[in-house]
Design an enzyme around this catalytic site. Structure first.
Site, PDB file in Angstrom:
ATOM      1  N   GLY A  46       0.857  -1.533  -0.320  1.00 46.82           N
ATOM      2  CA  GLY A  46       0.180   0.153  -0.491  1.00 46.82           C
ATOM      3  C   GLY A  46       0.486   1.334   0.076  1.00 46.82           C
ATOM      4  O   GLY A  46       1.943   1.039   0.740  1.00 46.82           O
ATOM      5  N   GLN A  51       3.003   9.807   0.788  1.00 48.39           N
ATOM      6  CA  GLN A  51       4.387   9.663   1.375  1.00 48.39           C
ATOM      7  C   GLN A  51       5.148   9.836   0.067  1.00 48.39           C
ATOM      8  O   GLN A  51       6.463   9.943   0.650  1.00 48.39           O
ATOM      9  CB  GLN A  51       4.400   7.998   1.417  1.00 48.39           C
ATOM     10  CG  GLN A  51       3.702   7.330   2.454  1.00 48.39           C
ATOM     11  CD  GLN A  51       4.021   5.667   2.585  1.00 48.39           C
ATOM     12  OE1 GLN A  51       2.917   5.353   2.447  1.00 48.39           O
ATOM     13  NE2 GLN A  51       4.300   5.540   3.107  1.00 48.39           N
ATOM     14  N   CYS A  91       7.042  -0.035   7.453  1.00 44.79           N
ATOM     15  CA  CYS A  91       5.423   1.289   6.245  1.00 44.79           C
ATOM     16  C   CYS A  91       6.745   1.450   4.892  1.00 44.79           C
ATOM     17  O   CYS A  91       8.014   1.940   5.636  1.00 44.79           O
ATOM     18  CB  CYS A  91       4.688   2.160   7.431  1.00 44.79           C
ATOM     19  SG  CYS A  91       5.110   3.769   6.415  1.00 44.79           S
ATOM     20  N   LEU A  92       6.587   2.012   4.748  1.00 42.14           N
ATOM     21  CA  LEU A  92       7.815   2.226   3.693  1.00 42.14           C
ATOM     22  C   LEU A  92       8.413   3.551   3.548  1.00 42.14           C
ATOM     23  O   LEU A  92       9.295   4.011   3.254  1.00 42.14           O
ATOM     24  CB  LEU A  92       7.440   3.121   2.069  1.00 42.14           C
ATOM     25  CG  LEU A  92       6.824   0.586   1.261  1.00 42.14           C
ATOM     26  CD1 LEU A  92       6.580   1.175   0.013  1.00 42.14           C
ATOM     27  CD2 LEU A  92       7.746   0.464   1.100  1.00 42.14           C
ATOM     28  N   HIS A 134      -4.471   1.109   7.562  1.00 45.83           N
ATOM     29  CA  HIS A 134      -2.299   2.284   7.639  1.00 45.83           C
ATOM     30  C   HIS A 134      -2.558   2.941   7.207  1.00 45.83           C
ATOM     31  O   HIS A 134      -1.993   3.944   7.386  1.00 45.83           O
ATOM     32  CB  HIS A 134      -1.619   0.522   7.161  1.00 45.83           C
ATOM     33  CG  HIS A 134       0.148   1.179   7.648  1.00 45.83           C
ATOM     34  ND1 HIS A 134       0.867   0.890   8.404  1.00 45.83           N
ATOM     35  CD2 HIS A 134       0.205   2.150   6.712  1.00 45.83           C
ATOM     36  CE1 HIS A 134       1.610   1.050   7.773  1.00 45.83           C
ATOM     37  NE2 HIS A 134       1.675   2.014   6.376  1.00 45.83           N
ATOM     38  N   GLU A 135      -3.190   2.533   5.374  1.00 45.64           N
ATOM     39  CA  GLU A 135      -2.649   3.761   4.683  1.00 45.64           C
ATOM     40  C   GLU A 135      -3.522   5.032   4.302  1.00 45.64           C
ATOM     41  O   GLU A 135      -3.132   6.104   4.556  1.00 45.64           O
ATOM     42  CB  GLU A 135      -3.032   3.478   3.173  1.00 45.64           C
ATOM     43  CG  GLU A 135      -2.616   2.281   3.025  1.00 45.64           C
ATOM     44  CD  GLU A 135      -0.772   2.832   2.798  1.00 45.64           C
ATOM     45  OE1 GLU A 135      -0.052   3.272   2.997  1.00 45.64           O
ATOM     46  OE2 GLU A 135      -0.170   1.202   3.070  1.00 45.64           O
ATOM     47  N   HIS A 138      -2.938   7.451   6.626  1.00 45.39           N
ATOM     48  CA  HIS A 138      -1.342   7.977   5.777  1.00 45.39           C
ATOM     49  C   HIS A 138      -2.292   9.729   6.632  1.00 45.39           C
ATOM     50  O   HIS A 138      -1.670  10.945   5.839  1.00 45.39           O
ATOM     51  CB  HIS A 138      -0.961   7.785   4.993  1.00 45.39           C
ATOM     52  CG  HIS A 138       0.241   6.904   5.277  1.00 45.39           C
ATOM     53  ND1 HIS A 138       1.490   7.635   6.286  1.00 45.39           N
ATOM     54  CD2 HIS A 138       0.907   5.601   5.637  1.00 45.39           C
ATOM     55  CE1 HIS A 138       3.091   6.213   6.257  1.00 45.39           C
ATOM     56  NE2 HIS A 138       1.796   5.370   5.839  1.00 45.39           N
TER      57      HIS A 138
HETATM   58 NI    NI Z   1       2.471   3.264   5.665  1.00 51.79          NI
END
Ligand code: NI
Length: 169
Positions: A46, A51, A91-92, A134-135, A138
């Protein structure tokens, strides 16, 4: 398609609140494609627009192993949240491949739009439900590490700073 740069904690831009999308044009479709490309490049399931430093309510998700379940979530809102589950999340945008357990709803229904502006719903359980939560966090400037104790978060921050110093030498 272009792989974009993913910004990382503690970059303060990750805390910004994302704005709703109002224009559904070719630029939006291009951005969505870039987001998928960036997510696949970094082996994520995701990615949220903030991000890549774009502060709009856009999320892409693909929890499959063969790029076959692309989901585009724009201007989302939860219409159901129930049950309880959790996994070790990563998480990226969180360096050092840091992972920690986060408690989430097991079942969610989200109403949102796709890149064409069409409204639809996603009824999700388990991993997909976790990924969506989670997404969507953000978009509100929330990272999974915000659910940890400040002690744990500060420990992570000092590890990241140490790693940065080492890389600079
Ligand atoms: Ni993330």
């Amino acid at each position: 398609m272009t792989v974009r740069t993913v910004i990382k904690f503690p970059n303060p831009n990750l805390k910004k609140i994302s704005e709703p999308v109002t224009v559904f044009d070719e630029n939006l479709k291009q951005l969505v494609q870039d987001m998928f490309e960036t997510m696949y490049e970094d082996k994520g399931i995701g990615l949220a627009a903030p991000q890549i430093d774009v502060h709009k309510q856009i999320v892409v998700i693909d929890t499959s192993e063969d790029k076959s379940e692309q989901r585009v979530i724009i201007n989302p809102r939860f219409i159901l949240e129930e049950g309880e589950t959790g996994i070790e999340e990563g998480c990226l945008s969180v360096p050092l491949d840091y992972r920690a357990y986060v408690k989430r709803f097991e079942h969610v229904i989200v109403e949102c739009q796709n890149e064409k502006g069409e409204t639809y719903q996603i009824d999700a359980h388990d991993l997909l439900a976790i990924c969506i939560q989670h997404e969507l966090d953000h978009l509100k400037g929330v990272l999974f590490i915000d659910y940890l104790s400040s002690l744990k978060r500060n420990l992570l921050l000092s590890k990241i700073k140490k790693e940065e110093r080492r890389n600079r030498k």
